[in-house]
Design an enzyme around this catalytic site. Structure first.
Site, mmCIF file in Angstrom:
data_model
loop_
_atom_site.group_PDB
_atom_site.id
_atom_site.type_symbol
_atom_site.label_atom_id
_atom_site.label_comp_id
_atom_site.label_asym_id
_atom_site.label_seq_id
_atom_site.Cartn_x
_atom_site.Cartn_y
_atom_site.Cartn_z
ATOM 1 N N LYS A 15 1.893 -0.157 -0.056
ATOM 2 C CA LYS A 15 3.019 -0.291 0.900
ATOM 3 C C LYS A 15 2.993 0.294 1.726
ATOM 4 O O LYS A 15 2.199 -0.001 3.210
ATOM 5 C CB LYS A 15 4.273 -0.846 1.362
ATOM 6 C CG LYS A 15 4.687 -2.259 0.322
ATOM 7 C CD LYS A 15 6.821 -2.542 0.097
ATOM 8 C CE LYS A 15 7.526 -1.835 -0.414
ATOM 9 N NZ LYS A 15 7.178 -1.197 -2.182
ATOM 10 N N ARG A 90 15.477 -5.755 0.629
ATOM 11 C CA ARG A 90 15.056 -5.511 -0.535
ATOM 12 C C ARG A 90 15.936 -6.034 -1.740
ATOM 13 O O ARG A 90 15.932 -6.394 -2.598
ATOM 14 C CB ARG A 90 15.431 -3.618 -0.934
ATOM 15 C CG ARG A 90 13.683 -3.277 -1.090
ATOM 16 C CD ARG A 90 14.121 -2.111 -1.561
ATOM 17 N NE ARG A 90 13.496 -1.507 -2.451
ATOM 18 C CZ ARG A 90 12.501 -0.312 -1.567
ATOM 19 N NH1 ARG A 90 12.427 -0.338 -0.450
ATOM 20 N NH2 ARG A 90 11.143 0.628 -2.385
ATOM 21 N N ARG A 129 0.835 9.657 -7.213
ATOM 22 C CA ARG A 129 1.101 9.882 -5.695
ATOM 23 C C ARG A 129 1.767 10.964 -5.049
ATOM 24 O O ARG A 129 2.711 12.121 -5.966
ATOM 25 C CB ARG A 129 1.745 9.299 -5.437
ATOM 26 C CG ARG A 129 2.656 8.424 -3.760
ATOM 27 C CD ARG A 129 2.714 7.396 -3.033
ATOM 28 N NE ARG A 129 4.430 6.829 -3.556
ATOM 29 C CZ ARG A 129 4.821 6.326 -3.406
ATOM 30 N NH1 ARG A 129 3.944 4.955 -2.775
ATOM 31 N NH2 ARG A 129 5.852 5.526 -3.906
ATOM 32 N N ARG A 162 7.563 13.351 -5.439
ATOM 33 C CA ARG A 162 8.676 12.385 -5.391
ATOM 34 C C ARG A 162 9.654 12.492 -6.275
ATOM 35 O O ARG A 162 8.458 12.337 -7.260
ATOM 36 C CB ARG A 162 8.571 11.677 -4.953
ATOM 37 C CG ARG A 162 9.031 11.621 -3.214
ATOM 38 C CD ARG A 162 8.517 9.801 -2.514
ATOM 39 N NE ARG A 162 9.213 8.679 -3.422
ATOM 40 C CZ ARG A 162 9.035 7.065 -2.539
ATOM 41 N NH1 ARG A 162 8.280 7.190 -1.691
ATOM 42 N NH2 ARG A 162 9.656 7.017 -3.609
ATOM 43 N N ARG A 173 12.552 1.587 -10.841
ATOM 44 C CA ARG A 173 12.283 1.101 -9.581
ATOM 45 C C ARG A 173 11.121 -0.453 -9.896
ATOM 46 O O ARG A 173 11.781 -1.113 -9.203
ATOM 47 C CB ARG A 173 11.356 1.976 -8.403
ATOM 48 C CG ARG A 173 12.347 3.054 -8.270
ATOM 49 C CD ARG A 173 12.159 4.536 -7.966
ATOM 50 N NE ARG A 173 10.893 3.642 -6.750
ATOM 51 C CZ ARG A 173 9.852 4.665 -6.389
ATOM 52 N NH1 ARG A 173 9.028 5.786 -7.347
ATOM 53 N NH2 ARG A 173 9.028 4.322 -5.201
#
Ligand code: AMP
Length: 216
Positions: A15, A90, A129, A162, A173
Site C-alpha cells: 500500500k 482501519r 522490508r 521496522r 498485524r
C-alpha cells in the site's frame, strides 16, 4: 471538488509503495497513518508516547486518537485538492468518522483500491522490508534493494527494519487486519467504490493495473 482515495489491504501488501506513486502522479497529499505515528514516536511527542506500545505490539491505536490525528492532518493546506489515504480507515468506526469529516471538507471517498496477496507473500514482503529513517521510503532486501546497502537512494538517510516488521509481529498485524479491517472491504464494495488489484504482481504491474482500473 477534492479527491480522496483510500488504499485498503493487509500489512506488507505494498500500500505504501503504491500510495507514494499515486500521490506523485495525481499531485495529492500522501497521508500514511503509520508514518504519522512513527514520526511522533521518533520525535517523542505526547501522541508518540501514547501510541508507542500499540505499534510495538502490532495492535491498533484506539479510534479516537487515530481519528483526531487524521482530522488534523486533512485540514492542512496541502490537502486542499484531496489526499491518498494509506492505512486509514482501519475499522468501521474510522470509516464512519472519515465520511463525516470529508463532508466538512466538501468531499467524499472517491475510490478504494483494495490490494490483496496470500499470507505467506505478506510475511515475506514485510519481513524483508527496509524503511528509510528520514522519509519512510520503502525497500525490500530481495525485490527492491537500495543501490548502496543500508542507504536510501532518494535522501541518503539510513534504512532500517521496522520493529513491527519482524515475522512474529507481522503475523499478529495480519490477524488484527482480518478481524478489524476486513469488514471495510464489504462496506466499500457495497458502496460501489472497491477497485480490486492483485498485489502479488511486480510493483510496476500493480501500479499499471491500479491506474487502468481507476480510469474506468
Ligand atoms: P502501518 O505503517 O500502516 O503498517 O501501521 C503501523 C502501525 O500503526 C499499526 O500496526 C498500528 O499500530 C498503527 N496504525 C496505523 N494506522 C492505524 C489506524 N488507522 N488505526 C489504528 N492504528 C493504526
Amino acid at each position: 471538488m477534492a479527491t480522496y482515495i483510500v488504499l485498503l489491504g493487509p500489512p506488507g501488501v505494498g500500500k505504501g509503495t503504491q500510495a507514494r506513486i499515486l500521490s506523485e502522479t495525481k499531485k495529492l497529499a500522501h497521508i500514511s497513518s503509520g508514518d504519522l505515528f512513527r514520526e511522533n514516536i521518533k520525535n517523542q511527542t505526547e501522541l508518540g508516547k501514547v501510541v508507542k506500545s500499540y505499534l510495538d505490539k502490532g495492535e491498533l491505536v484506539p479510534d479516537d486518537v487515530t481519528i483526531a490525528m487524521i482530522r488534523d492532518r486533512l485540514s492542512r493546506p496541502d490537502c486542499e485538492a484531496g489526499a491518498i489515504l494509506d492505512g486509514f480507515p482501519r475499522t468501521p468506526a474510522q470509516a464512519e468518522a472519515l465520511e463525516a469529516m470529508l463532508k466538512d471538507f466538501k468531499g467524499s471517498v472517491d475510490a478504494v483500491p483494495y490490494i490483496t496477496a496470500a499470507e505467506n507473500v505478506l510475511i515475506e514482503r514485510a519481513s524483508g522490508r527496509w524503511t528509510c529513517k528520514a522519509n519512510g521510503h520503502i525497500y525490500h532486501e530481495k525485490f527492491n534493494p537500495p543501490k548502496q546497502a543500508g542507504i536510501c537512494d532518494i535522501d541518503g538517510s539510513e534504512v532500517y527494519q521496522r520493529e513491527d516488521d519482524k515475522a512474529e509481529t507481522v503475523s499478529k498485524r495480519i490477524h488484527v487486519y482480518l478481524e478489524q479491517t476486513m469488514p471495510l472491504v464489504d462496506h466499500y464494495r457495497k458502496a460501489g467504490k472497491l477497485v480490486e488489484v492483485d498485489g502479488t504482481l511486480a510493483v510496476d504491474q500493480v501500479t499499471k493495473t491500479l491506474f487502468d482500473k481507476l480510469k474506468k
